[in-house]
Write a protein that holds these residues in place. Sequence first.
Motif, mmCIF file in Angstrom:
data_model
loop_
_atom_site.group_PDB
_atom_site.id
_atom_site.type_symbol
_atom_site.label_atom_id
_atom_site.label_comp_id
_atom_site.label_asym_id
_atom_site.label_seq_id
_atom_site.Cartn_x
_atom_site.Cartn_y
_atom_site.Cartn_z
ATOM 1 N N GLN A 133 57.859 -57.115 -61.566
ATOM 2 C CA GLN A 133 58.526 -55.921 -62.086
ATOM 3 C C GLN A 133 58.932 -54.999 -60.936
ATOM 4 O OE1 GLN A 133 56.471 -52.554 -64.314
ATOM 5 N NE2 GLN A 133 57.559 -53.555 -66.014
ATOM 6 N N THR A 134 60.110 -54.392 -61.064
ATOM 7 C CA THR A 134 60.582 -53.392 -60.100
ATOM 8 C C THR A 134 60.422 -52.020 -60.727
ATOM 9 O OG1 THR A 134 62.204 -54.895 -59.106
ATOM 10 C CG2 THR A 134 62.549 -52.546 -58.797
ATOM 11 N N ILE A 135 59.619 -51.184 -60.086
ATOM 12 C CA ILE A 135 59.446 -49.818 -60.588
ATOM 13 C C ILE A 135 60.007 -48.844 -59.562
ATOM 14 C CG2 ILE A 135 57.355 -50.520 -61.808
ATOM 15 C CD1 ILE A 135 55.847 -48.617 -59.819
ATOM 16 N N ALA A 136 60.522 -47.740 -60.049
ATOM 17 C CA ALA A 136 60.995 -46.658 -59.189
ATOM 18 C C ALA A 136 60.127 -45.439 -59.452
ATOM 19 C CB ALA A 136 62.455 -46.346 -59.473
ATOM 20 N N ILE A 137 59.720 -44.777 -58.370
ATOM 21 C CA ILE A 137 58.899 -43.577 -58.497
ATOM 22 C C ILE A 137 59.726 -42.395 -58.016
ATOM 23 C CG2 ILE A 137 56.718 -42.471 -57.875
ATOM 24 C CD1 ILE A 137 55.604 -45.201 -57.203
ATOM 25 N N VAL A 138 59.910 -41.400 -58.881
ATOM 26 C CA VAL A 138 60.684 -40.216 -58.530
ATOM 27 C C VAL A 138 59.834 -38.985 -58.794
ATOM 28 C CG1 VAL A 138 62.889 -41.346 -59.060
ATOM 29 C CG2 VAL A 138 61.710 -40.014 -60.825
ATOM 30 N N GLY A 139 60.276 -37.899 -58.210
ATOM 31 C CA GLY A 139 59.548 -36.641 -58.365
ATOM 32 C C GLY A 139 59.847 -35.721 -57.201
ATOM 33 N N ALA A 140 59.387 -34.489 -57.317
ATOM 34 C CA ALA A 140 59.639 -33.503 -56.276
ATOM 35 C C ALA A 140 58.874 -33.869 -55.006
ATOM 36 C CB ALA A 140 59.215 -32.114 -56.760
ATOM 37 N N THR A 141 59.298 -33.281 -53.900
ATOM 38 C CA THR A 141 58.594 -33.474 -52.645
ATOM 39 C C THR A 141 57.139 -33.020 -52.777
ATOM 40 O OG1 THR A 141 60.634 -33.116 -51.412
ATOM 41 C CG2 THR A 141 58.558 -32.864 -50.202
ATOM 42 N N GLY A 142 56.218 -33.888 -52.323
ATOM 43 C CA GLY A 142 54.804 -33.547 -52.426
ATOM 44 C C GLY A 142 54.167 -33.986 -53.729
ATOM 45 N N ALA A 143 54.914 -34.690 -54.560
ATOM 46 C CA ALA A 143 54.366 -35.104 -55.855
ATOM 47 C C ALA A 143 53.377 -36.251 -55.726
ATOM 48 C CB ALA A 143 55.499 -35.513 -56.793
ATOM 49 N N GLY A 144 53.428 -36.980 -54.590
ATOM 50 C CA GLY A 144 52.493 -38.086 -54.374
ATOM 51 C C GLY A 144 53.143 -39.451 -54.333
ATOM 52 N N LYS A 145 54.479 -39.496 -54.247
ATOM 53 C CA LYS A 145 55.194 -40.776 -54.274
ATOM 54 C C LYS A 145 54.829 -41.637 -53.058
ATOM 55 C CE LYS A 145 59.257 -38.859 -54.193
ATOM 56 N NZ LYS A 145 58.786 -37.477 -54.001
ATOM 57 N N THR A 146 55.004 -41.075 -51.885
ATOM 58 C CA THR A 146 54.720 -41.834 -50.665
ATOM 59 C C THR A 146 53.234 -42.154 -50.544
ATOM 60 O OG1 THR A 146 56.612 -40.861 -49.508
ATOM 61 C CG2 THR A 146 54.876 -41.799 -48.150
ATOM 62 N N THR A 147 52.390 -41.273 -51.054
ATOM 63 C CA THR A 147 50.946 -41.537 -51.034
ATOM 64 C C THR A 147 50.626 -42.797 -51.816
ATOM 65 O OG1 THR A 147 50.416 -39.194 -50.800
ATOM 66 C CG2 THR A 147 48.687 -40.626 -51.673
ATOM 67 N N MET A 148 51.260 -42.967 -52.971
ATOM 68 C CA MET A 148 51.042 -44.189 -53.757
ATOM 69 C C MET A 148 51.461 -45.423 -52.957
ATOM 70 S SD MET A 148 52.224 -43.135 -57.639
ATOM 71 C CE MET A 148 51.872 -44.786 -58.233
ATOM 72 N N ALA A 149 52.587 -45.313 -52.262
ATOM 73 C CA ALA A 149 53.055 -46.436 -51.451
ATOM 74 C C ALA A 149 52.076 -46.757 -50.328
ATOM 75 C CB ALA A 149 54.434 -46.115 -50.875
ATOM 76 N N LYS A 150 51.534 -45.721 -49.699
ATOM 77 C CA LYS A 150 50.570 -45.930 -48.613
ATOM 78 C C LYS A 150 49.279 -46.548 -49.115
ATOM 79 C CE LYS A 150 52.295 -42.288 -45.547
ATOM 80 N NZ LYS A 150 52.001 -40.967 -44.909
ATOM 81 N N LEU A 151 48.881 -46.210 -50.329
ATOM 82 C CA LEU A 151 47.672 -46.805 -50.894
ATOM 83 C C LEU A 151 47.890 -48.282 -51.212
ATOM 84 C CD1 LEU A 151 46.462 -43.945 -53.277
ATOM 85 C CD2 LEU A 151 45.374 -44.678 -51.144
ATOM 86 N N VAL A 152 49.067 -48.617 -51.734
ATOM 87 C CA VAL A 152 49.361 -50.018 -52.021
ATOM 88 C C VAL A 152 49.443 -50.827 -50.726
ATOM 89 C CG1 VAL A 152 51.057 -51.618 -53.004
ATOM 90 C CG2 VAL A 152 50.524 -49.483 -54.186
ATOM 91 N N SER A 153 49.995 -50.218 -49.675
ATOM 92 C CA SER A 153 50.078 -50.895 -48.370
ATOM 93 C C SER A 153 48.738 -50.895 -47.645
ATOM 94 C CB SER A 153 51.116 -50.204 -47.487
ATOM 95 O OG SER A 153 52.386 -50.261 -48.063
ATOM 96 N N ARG A 154 47.783 -50.176 -48.189
ATOM 97 C CA ARG A 154 46.458 -49.961 -47.620
ATOM 98 C C ARG A 154 46.515 -49.334 -46.227
ATOM 99 N NH1 ARG A 154 41.075 -52.958 -45.846
ATOM 100 N NH2 ARG A 154 39.729 -51.245 -46.458
ATOM 101 N N PHE A 155 47.426 -48.371 -46.070
ATOM 102 C CA PHE A 155 47.373 -47.511 -44.900
ATOM 103 C C PHE A 155 46.211 -46.529 -45.051
ATOM 104 C CE2 PHE A 155 52.231 -47.945 -44.131
ATOM 105 C CZ PHE A 155 52.015 -49.206 -43.614
ATOM 106 N N TYR A 156 45.861 -46.257 -46.294
ATOM 107 C CA TYR A 156 44.711 -45.419 -46.626
ATOM 108 C C TYR A 156 43.940 -46.105 -47.751
ATOM 109 C CZ TYR A 156 46.962 -41.529 -44.137
ATOM 110 O OH TYR A 156 47.549 -40.729 -43.181
ATOM 111 N N ASP A 157 42.675 -45.741 -47.889
ATOM 112 C CA ASP A 157 41.869 -46.162 -49.029
ATOM 113 C C ASP A 157 41.652 -44.966 -49.945
ATOM 114 O OD1 ASP A 157 41.504 -48.838 -48.417
ATOM 115 O OD2 ASP A 157 39.759 -48.449 -47.155
ATOM 116 N N PRO A 158 41.586 -45.182 -51.238
ATOM 117 C CA PRO A 158 41.349 -44.052 -52.152
ATOM 118 C C PRO A 158 39.964 -43.450 -51.934
ATOM 119 C CG PRO A 158 41.225 -46.140 -53.329
ATOM 120 C CD PRO A 158 41.716 -46.456 -51.957
ATOM 121 N N VAL A 159 39.852 -42.169 -52.234
ATOM 122 C CA VAL A 159 38.549 -41.506 -52.151
ATOM 123 C C VAL A 159 37.617 -42.082 -53.220
ATOM 124 C CG1 VAL A 159 37.347 -39.297 -52.354
ATOM 125 C CG2 VAL A 159 39.569 -39.412 -51.203
ATOM 126 N N SER A 160 38.180 -42.334 -54.385
ATOM 127 C CA SER A 160 37.430 -42.997 -55.457
ATOM 128 C C SER A 160 38.401 -43.835 -56.277
ATOM 129 C CB SER A 160 36.723 -41.968 -56.345
ATOM 130 O OG SER A 160 37.664 -41.127 -56.993
#
Length: 622
Positions: A409-436
Amino acid sequence: MTTVQTPVDEANTATSWRGRAEADDAERTTAEATDAASIKQLRGRSQALLRSLLRPHKRQIIGIVILLLIMNAANLAGPYLVMLGISNGIPALTDGNDYSVLTAVGIAFGLVTIAEYAATRSEIALSGRVSQSLLLELRRRVFNHFNKLSVSFHERFTSGRVVARMTSDMDAIRELSDNGVHDLVLAALSVVSIAGIMLFMDVELALVALVTFPIMGLLGNWFRKYSTVVYRRTRETIALVIVYFVESMSGVRAVQSYRREPRNQRIFDRLNDDNRDANINGHRAAATFAASTKGIGNLSIAIVLMYGGYLVMEGRTDVGVLVAFLLYLRRFYEPMQELTMFYNTLQSATAALEKLSGVLDEKPEVASPAKPVALPQANGVIEFDDVMFSYRDDKVVLPDMNLTIPAGQTIAIVGATGAGKTTMAKLVSRFYDPVSGVVSLDGVNLKDLSEADLSRAIAMVTQENYMFDGTIGENIAFGKPSAGQEEIEAAAKAIGAHDFIAALPDGYDTDVRKRGGRLSAGQRQLVAFARAFLADPRVLILDEATSSLDIPSERLVQHALRTILADRTAIIIAHRLSTVEIADRVLVLDAGRIVEDGPPAVLISGSGRYAKLHEQWEDSLV
């Protein structure tokens, strides 16, 4: 109204920048560690690093020590042979015309000279090999560790500091390993050996000769303590100079655009002045120590000459012994001068080693699993299960994210700056790990996947579209180095980049120059798409990946995107809704929460946030 920055403001800016740079230094070096426990920890850490570097070279180090002993023995044999020549050879010659003693002394001098030459030549060659091997291993470790450290580390650890670690700090250690250790060992051996020889030759005269030694001890203790502070400061200041230089040159376009060259020059000059002052203080301390050492040595020689002359006149010692004592005394205090230079080098290298050991002691915030779960062939199902994430404790970016993205599936994530779009991408790429919570791929927690499986399954294309020095073909093959020319060209054709590449003077062998400067922003983006297509991940993330494209280029890439995204899971983050339209599903984020979720056609026909965004976008096109 233009604000003019005064010299006082610039001084404050330099001080503030310097403070931030020092505070952000991830190693927390001795500039911040003033208590005994912290200094002990720093030294222990750097000593452990040094031991680990030296451990593979035990045999060579033993060989170096043996050669240094031979060099020291040969060097100290000279004055003793002079004493034998004066005390025994000259009387034999004058009394009985006997040349045998002087001949033996001459032969001994020749043998000693040959031995010293051979030992010196072998020791320098062997030390050079060990030194270069040590530096090779240290550079390899630092580079490898920098690559393994998490994105969060590199976001706070500036590129200038990376350069400082690999240049000035490495140079300080190289200088110590090339010359300093050799000088230290020889100096220490000379001091101990000469003291023993003088006591063996004449105890009374030796005690007189060594009467100034306690003064040397006090002077050396002062210099050790003072220079420790001074030479660490020189390492810190030169690091700041390098950091500011690298940062200024990296942002030179912005500097020139805002005509800030004079201001940056003045700030750089202040940092450079700090480095100059620190070095001047170091040279001043060295000059005081060197001059005092020379003066004490000359005083000792004068005392021995007067008292030794008195003993000769009284018949209580021999002229040859007195001459040997004077020669030994000269050699006794000469190493003290060398120790001055060595201590300068030692302090610089110690500070550098502490910084490097600090980097190597950094633990990746995104650590590799001890026992990874094998996932040789991913399907591409992404799940967020009660995920909470924050970059800082006081600001939660994703408060409670639950999401399932089916395979393909292809999903698009939209929203205002700072909404968390890029953060979700970084978590999927595992540039970061979730706090919980858990982010998983095909039901496997990303934390449990090996780096190889993760990188093979997930790839991310960002708006930075970084190009490495080299050819266009090499940049496309970055994600799959084993790819042949046919595969590279097929990827470029699929993405729509082949035509412009073929039109370049050298085609796929065209050098992109520094950071892809030979290519336009749109061309760099197309090369980045081709790179991702060739890597063939099961999950592809496009983070503002079409932001650099003009309208014609964007239209060209729309068809290519459909080709790339076919049969794979894709996450598209974009402000341009023309890119979003190719998605199967749209998520609208607000403050880290999903407020709308559905097919783009359904959301457009409604009255929600996405419908309003789409309407605003269409109005902007008109």
